[in-house]
Design a protein around this motif. Structure first.
Motif, short mmCIF file in Angstrom:
data_model
loop_
_atom_site.label_atom_id
_atom_site.label_comp_id
_atom_site.label_asym_id
_atom_site.label_seq_id
_atom_site.Cartn_x
_atom_site.Cartn_y
_atom_site.Cartn_z
N THR A 1 0.83 -1.20 0.00
CA THR A 1 0.00 0.00 0.00
C THR A 1 0.87 1.26 0.00
O THR A 1 2.07 1.20 0.27
N ILE A 2 0.24 2.39 -0.26
CA ILE A 2 0.98 3.65 -0.21
C ILE A 2 1.52 3.89 1.20
O ILE A 2 2.65 4.37 1.38
N LYS A 3 0.74 3.54 2.21
CA LYS A 3 1.23 3.72 3.59
C LYS A 3 2.48 2.89 3.83
O LYS A 3 3.42 3.35 4.49
N HIS A 4 2.54 1.67 3.33
CA HIS A 4 3.75 0.85 3.47
C HIS A 4 4.96 1.58 2.89
O HIS A 4 6.05 1.57 3.49
N LEU A 5 4.78 2.20 1.74
CA LEU A 5 5.90 2.90 1.09
C LEU A 5 6.37 4.07 1.95
O LEU A 5 7.58 4.31 2.06
N LEU A 6 5.45 4.80 2.55
CA LEU A 6 5.79 6.01 3.30
C LEU A 6 6.36 5.73 4.67
O LEU A 6 7.01 6.59 5.26
N THR A 7 6.13 4.54 5.20
CA THR A 7 6.60 4.19 6.55
C THR A 7 7.73 3.18 6.53
O THR A 7 8.13 2.66 7.57
N HIS A 8 8.26 2.88 5.36
CA HIS A 8 9.39 1.95 5.19
C HIS A 8 9.04 0.55 5.69
O HIS A 8 9.87 -0.15 6.27
N THR A 9 7.81 0.14 5.47
CA THR A 9 7.38 -1.22 5.85
C THR A 9 6.93 -2.03 4.64
O THR A 9 6.24 -3.03 4.79
N SER A 10 7.35 -1.62 3.45
CA SER A 10 6.91 -2.31 2.23
C SER A 10 7.61 -3.64 2.03
O SER A 10 7.09 -4.53 1.36
N GLY A 11 8.81 -3.78 2.58
CA GLY A 11 9.63 -4.96 2.32
C GLY A 11 10.63 -4.77 1.20
O GLY A 11 11.43 -5.66 0.90
N LEU A 12 10.60 -3.60 0.55
CA LEU A 12 11.54 -3.31 -0.53
C LEU A 12 12.89 -2.88 0.03
O LEU A 12 12.96 -2.26 1.10
N PRO A 13 13.98 -3.20 -0.66
CA PRO A 13 15.32 -2.78 -0.20
C PRO A 13 15.52 -1.29 -0.39
O PRO A 13 14.71 -0.61 -1.03
N ASP A 14 16.62 -0.79 0.15
CA ASP A 14 16.90 0.64 0.06
C ASP A 14 17.14 1.07 -1.38
O ASP A 14 16.55 2.04 -1.85
N GLN A 15 18.01 0.36 -2.08
CA GLN A 15 18.39 0.73 -3.45
C GLN A 15 18.24 -0.48 -4.37
O GLN A 15 18.22 -1.62 -3.92
N VAL A 16 18.14 -0.21 -5.66
CA VAL A 16 18.12 -1.30 -6.64
C VAL A 16 19.55 -1.83 -6.81
O VAL A 16 20.52 -1.09 -6.65
#
Length: 351
Positions: free
Chosen positions: A98-113
């Protein structure tokens, strides 16, 4: 022994002055404020309050405010899935993000590609970084943990671009910088004069920012490419006084560049107990930056050598911008931290 804010500023200035005289920093600027007192000072290459620094991650709250101006227009909801706006993101765990996950750093995505270096050395546009996020492996299921993710912020800003049909650079200018009269600021270079843009001491930069790379001169923090790219996770410029102006607006309980209710929501912790406290684009207690202000605080730090925060219990703003990357020294002895601590420990205003 308690000291007042002006005395604290004198001590903070001594830190920056000494560091400048020793050539530890090429430039440093301080802005501090609480009711009845406002102070600014500049050192080294920073000759006045118009000195503009590459902000690093202090860019993030500014960019996310531009996104949240669209929230004020009811253009999206925080629990909307990313894929609603960027339908190409359907693989792996992406449908759960969700957009909230992206804004709170809880998406599970790494810092950089993983190909960050190649993208930068190839002078790639922001759209190429977005495309490079599509095959990223997830560190954890969205919403279950915390890991700082610059790419999460990028994707949130890509949503803003899709909704507004304009670039995040223009959206930040239109929705944040111009309304707040932040004339010494830009996402990217904007209209900032070269003489007012402070260099970063890139020899101390992280490898992914060009530190130590043989071809880095064309894509590092000081390059025309990076300064103009306007990466929403780290490519903003601002003066210390402008960041003070931005934070003053975020403290205000007025509907202005954002609704007051939206500002309060952005400065509220949205993460579960046990995870890093995060608002929407903001650090909301500054513990991760090791700042000795109250838990009722918000702000951000930047890898380029910057630190800014507000202690709401004291109605105090502190902005310390330097040209010395954070990784150059242990945080406890970095001049941005030493100067900030003098301001953090100043006595609170008498009731």
């Amino acid at each position: 022994m308690e000291i007042d804010l002006l005395a604290a500023c004198e001590n903070a200035c001594r830190v920056l002055s000494d560091s400048s005289l020793r050539k530890q920093i090429l430039a440093g600027s301080l802005f501090a404020e609480q009711p009845g007192t406002r102070f600014s000072a500049n050192y080294g290459l920073a000759s006045d309050d118009h000195a503009s620094y590459l902000l690093g991650s202090i860019t993030i709250p500014i960019a996310i405010c531009a996104l949240m101006s669209l929230y004020d227009q009811k253009a999206f909801e925080l629990d909307d899935p990313l894929a609603r706006y960027l339908p190409q993101f359907q693989q792996s765990e992406y449908p759960k993000v969700t957009i909230k996950h992206l804004l709170t750093h809880t998406s599970g995505l790494p810092d950089q590609v993983p190909n960050n270096h190649q993208l930068r050395s190839g002078l790639s546009p922001l759209s190429a970084f977005v495309e490079a996020c599509e095959p990223l492996p997830f560190r954890f299921a969205p919403g279950t943990n915390y890991e700082y993710s610059s790419m999460g912020i990028l994707l949130a800003c890509a949503v803003a671009e899709k909704i507004a049909s304009t670039s995040i650079l223009d959206l930040v200018q239109e929705r944040v910088l111009s309304p707040l009269e932040m004339f010494d600021s830009a996402l990217g270079i904007g209209k900032l004069s070269e003489s007012n843009r402070m260099p970063v001491q890139t020899e101390f930069g992280a490898p992914e920012a060009g530190g130590g790379a043989g071809d880095a001169a064309k894509w590092d923090w000081n390059s025309k490419y990076w300064r103009g790219l306007g990466a929403p996770w780290g490519g903003g410029h601002a003066s210390a006084s402008d960041i003070g102006r931005f934070f003053r607006a975020m403290m205000s309980d007025q509907d202005d560049f954002l609704k007051a209710s939206t500002k309060r929501m952005m400065l509220t912790n949205h993460n579960p107990v046990g995870l890093e406290s995060r608002g929407l684009g903001f650090d909301v207690d500054m513990r991760s930056s090791k700042v000795s202000c109250s838990a009722n605080s918000f702000g951000h730090s930047g890898s380029t050598g910057t630190l800014a925060w507000v202690d709401r219990d004291a109605s105090r703003i502190c902005v310390v911008l330097t040209t010395l990357p954070a990784r150059a020294l242990d945080e406890s002895v970095h001049p941005r931290h030493l100067a900030s601590e003098w301001i953090a420990k100043a006595s609170r205003p008498k009731p």
